[in-house]
Design a protein around this motif. Structure first.
Motif, PDB file in Angstrom:
ATOM      1  N   ARG A   1       0.802  -1.226   0.000  1.00 51.12           N
ATOM      2  CA  ARG A   1       0.000   0.000   0.000  1.00 51.12           C
ATOM      3  C   ARG A   1       0.836   1.277   0.000  1.00 51.12           C
ATOM      4  O   ARG A   1       0.305   2.372  -0.155  1.00 51.12           O
ATOM      5  N   GLY A   2       2.139   1.160   0.229  1.00 50.32           N
ATOM      6  CA  GLY A   2       2.988   2.346   0.290  1.00 50.32           C
ATOM      7  C   GLY A   2       2.780   3.141   1.558  1.00 50.32           C
ATOM      8  O   GLY A   2       2.963   4.357   1.592  1.00 50.32           O
ATOM      9  N   SER A   3       2.389   2.454   2.617  1.00 51.96           N
ATOM     10  CA  SER A   3       2.134   3.124   3.893  1.00 51.96           C
ATOM     11  C   SER A   3       3.330   2.964   4.822  1.00 51.96           C
ATOM     12  O   SER A   3       4.131   2.048   4.666  1.00 51.96           O
ATOM     13  N   PRO A   4       3.450   3.860   5.802  1.00 48.80           N
ATOM     14  CA  PRO A   4       4.559   3.751   6.758  1.00 48.80           C
ATOM     15  C   PRO A   4       4.481   2.443   7.542  1.00 48.80           C
ATOM     16  O   PRO A   4       3.397   1.928   7.791  1.00 48.80           O
ATOM     17  N   PHE A   5       5.630   1.921   7.930  1.00 45.71           N
ATOM     18  CA  PHE A   5       5.697   0.687   8.697  1.00 45.71           C
ATOM     19  C   PHE A   5       6.260   0.998  10.072  1.00 45.71           C
ATOM     20  O   PHE A   5       7.352   1.532  10.197  1.00 45.71           O
TER      21      PHE A   5
ATOM     22  N   ASP B   1       5.001   1.014  14.686  1.00 45.35           N
ATOM     23  CA  ASP B   1       3.921   0.796  15.646  1.00 45.35           C
ATOM     24  C   ASP B   1       2.753   1.733  15.323  1.00 45.35           C
ATOM     25  O   ASP B   1       2.888   2.684  14.556  1.00 45.35           O
ATOM     26  N   ASP B   2       1.594   1.435  15.883  1.00 47.86           N
ATOM     27  CA  ASP B   2       0.372   2.160  15.527  1.00 47.86           C
ATOM     28  C   ASP B   2       0.478   3.663  15.749  1.00 47.86           C
ATOM     29  O   ASP B   2       0.081   4.448  14.887  1.00 47.86           O
ATOM     30  N   ALA B   3       1.004   4.069  16.899  1.00 50.74           N
ATOM     31  CA  ALA B   3       1.091   5.505  17.210  1.00 50.74           C
ATOM     32  C   ALA B   3       1.991   6.220  16.207  1.00 50.74           C
ATOM     33  O   ALA B   3       1.641   7.299  15.700  1.00 50.74           O
ATOM     34  N   TRP B   4       3.138   5.642  15.909  1.00 52.35           N
ATOM     35  CA  TRP B   4       4.061   6.269  14.958  1.00 52.35           C
ATOM     36  C   TRP B   4       3.456   6.304  13.559  1.00 52.35           C
ATOM     37  O   TRP B   4       3.575   7.295  12.838  1.00 52.35           O
ATOM     38  N   THR B   5       2.786   5.224  13.160  1.00 49.97           N
ATOM     39  CA  THR B   5       2.174   5.170  11.836  1.00 49.97           C
ATOM     40  C   THR B   5       1.114   6.252  11.681  1.00 49.97           C
ATOM     41  O   THR B   5       1.088   6.969  10.683  1.00 49.97           O
ATOM     42  N   VAL B   6       0.236   6.394  12.670  1.00 51.39           N
ATOM     43  CA  VAL B   6      -0.812   7.417  12.608  1.00 51.39           C
ATOM     44  C   VAL B   6      -0.199   8.806  12.520  1.00 51.39           C
ATOM     45  O   VAL B   6      -0.618   9.636  11.701  1.00 51.39           O
ATOM     46  N   GLN B   7       0.804   9.075  13.331  1.00 51.23           N
ATOM     47  CA  GLN B   7       1.474  10.370  13.321  1.00 51.23           C
ATOM     48  C   GLN B   7       2.115  10.641  11.952  1.00 51.23           C
ATOM     49  O   GLN B   7       1.966  11.722  11.387  1.00 51.23           O
ATOM     50  N   THR B   8       2.801   9.670  11.409  1.00 49.67           N
ATOM     51  CA  THR B   8       3.485   9.826  10.128  1.00 49.67           C
ATOM     52  C   THR B   8       2.496   9.994   8.977  1.00 49.67           C
ATOM     53  O   THR B   8       2.699  10.816   8.085  1.00 49.67           O
ATOM     54  N   VAL B   9       1.418   9.224   9.005  1.00 53.77           N
ATOM     55  CA  VAL B   9       0.378   9.339   7.975  1.00 53.77           C
ATOM     56  C   VAL B   9      -0.183  10.753   7.955  1.00 53.77           C
ATOM     57  O   VAL B   9      -0.363  11.348   6.890  1.00 53.77           O
ATOM     58  N   LYS B  10      -0.457  11.316   9.130  1.00 52.85           N
ATOM     59  CA  LYS B  10      -0.993  12.683   9.201  1.00 52.85           C
ATOM     60  C   LYS B  10       0.031  13.704   8.715  1.00 52.85           C
ATOM     61  O   LYS B  10      -0.304  14.609   7.954  1.00 52.85           O
ATOM     62  N   GLN B  11       1.272  13.561   9.146  1.00 53.11           N
ATOM     63  CA  GLN B  11       2.309  14.524   8.767  1.00 53.11           C
ATOM     64  C   GLN B  11       2.567  14.518   7.268  1.00 53.11           C
ATOM     65  O   GLN B  11       2.801  15.564   6.671  1.00 53.11           O
ATOM     66  N   LEU B  12       2.524  13.354   6.644  1.00 47.17           N
ATOM     67  CA  LEU B  12       2.874  13.236   5.236  1.00 47.17           C
ATOM     68  C   LEU B  12       1.656  13.139   4.317  1.00 47.17           C
ATOM     69  O   LEU B  12       1.802  12.899   3.123  1.00 47.17           O
ATOM     70  N   ASP B  13       0.454  13.335   4.893  1.00 45.61           N
ATOM     71  CA  ASP B  13      -0.789  13.301   4.119  1.00 45.61           C
ATOM     72  C   ASP B  13      -0.929  11.990   3.343  1.00 45.61           C
ATOM     73  O   ASP B  13      -1.143  11.975   2.132  1.00 45.61           O
ATOM     74  N   LEU B  14      -0.807  10.881   4.063  1.00 45.18           N
ATOM     75  CA  LEU B  14      -0.859   9.554   3.448  1.00 45.18           C
ATOM     76  C   LEU B  14      -2.100   8.761   3.871  1.00 45.18           C
ATOM     77  O   LEU B  14      -2.085   7.535   3.886  1.00 45.18           O
ATOM     78  N   GLU B  15      -3.192   9.454   4.198  1.00 47.82           N
ATOM     79  CA  GLU B  15      -4.388   8.778   4.688  1.00 47.82           C
ATOM     80  C   GLU B  15      -4.884   7.700   3.729  1.00 47.82           C
ATOM     81  O   GLU B  15      -5.395   6.672   4.138  1.00 47.82           O
ATOM     82  N   SER B  16      -4.743   7.940   2.436  1.00 49.48           N
ATOM     83  CA  SER B  16      -5.245   6.963   1.459  1.00 49.48           C
ATOM     84  C   SER B  16      -4.503   5.634   1.543  1.00 49.48           C
ATOM     85  O   SER B  16      -5.027   4.606   1.102  1.00 49.48           O
ATOM     86  N   THR B  17      -3.307   5.615   2.101  1.00 50.82           N
ATOM     87  CA  THR B  17      -2.539   4.368   2.167  1.00 50.82           C
ATOM     88  C   THR B  17      -2.999   3.447   3.284  1.00 50.82           C
ATOM     89  O   THR B  17      -2.617   2.277   3.301  1.00 50.82           O
ATOM     90  N   ILE B  18      -3.823   3.955   4.214  1.00 51.44           N
ATOM     91  CA  ILE B  18      -4.280   3.101   5.312  1.00 51.44           C
ATOM     92  C   ILE B  18      -5.784   2.855   5.272  1.00 51.44           C
ATOM     93  O   ILE B  18      -6.299   2.087   6.056  1.00 51.44           O
ATOM     94  N   LYS B  19      -6.499   3.498   4.350  1.00 52.94           N
ATOM     95  CA  LYS B  19      -7.931   3.269   4.216  1.00 52.94           C
ATOM     96  C   LYS B  19      -8.176   2.056   3.318  1.00 52.94           C
ATOM     97  O   LYS B  19      -7.365   1.751   2.455  1.00 52.94           O
ATOM     98  N   PRO B  20      -9.315   1.380   3.513  1.00 51.87           N
ATOM     99  CA  PRO B  20      -9.634   0.243   2.638  1.00 51.87           C
ATOM    100  C   PRO B  20      -9.764   0.699   1.186  1.00 51.87           C
ATOM    101  O   PRO B  20     -10.223   1.804   0.911  1.00 51.87           O
ATOM    102  N   ARG B  21      -9.373  -0.157   0.270  1.00 50.40           N
ATOM    103  CA  ARG B  21      -9.481   0.159  -1.153  1.00 50.40           C
ATOM    104  C   ARG B  21     -10.881  -0.151  -1.661  1.00 50.40           C
ATOM    105  O   ARG B  21     -11.576  -1.000  -1.121  1.00 50.40           O
TER     106      ARG B  21
END
Length: 87
Positions: free
Chosen positions: A35-39, A41-61
């Motif tokens: 999915r091209g999402s950050p790898f 722990d959950d807290a770090w992933t959520v923080q990184t997704v928000k900072q880099l505007d990667l929400e689409s990489t963790i939502k269902p397709r």
């Protein structure tokens, strides 16, 4: 996820990174690569997704599934000849 503790030194680094991943970690890593999402722990992933505007990489397709009440039903007057929507 395993925590990289402060006590891991240069000498212990190779041993630390050579440890086999658990099945859960392997699945999370594969999903992250696919999915091209950050790898991480959950807290770090959520923080990184928000900072880099990667929400689409963790939502269902794909499209959202239809609900039991029928919302999401497709209705187009041009196709149905101007008939009213089913109730």
């Amino acid at each position: 996820m395993r925590e990289l503790s402060d006590h891991v030194t240069d000498a212990g680094w190779a041993e630390h990174v050579s440890q086999r991943l658990t099945d859960r970690e392997e699945q999370a890593l594969a999903r992250s690569i696919q999915r091209g999402s950050p790898f991480g722990d959950d807290a770090w992933t959520v923080q990184t997704v928000k900072q880099l505007d990667l929400e689409s990489t963790i939502k269902p397709r794909g499209r959202p599934r239809k609900t039991e009440n029928g919302s999401g039903t497709f209705f187009c007057p041009a196709i149905t000849g101007g008939l009213t929507a089913p109730e």
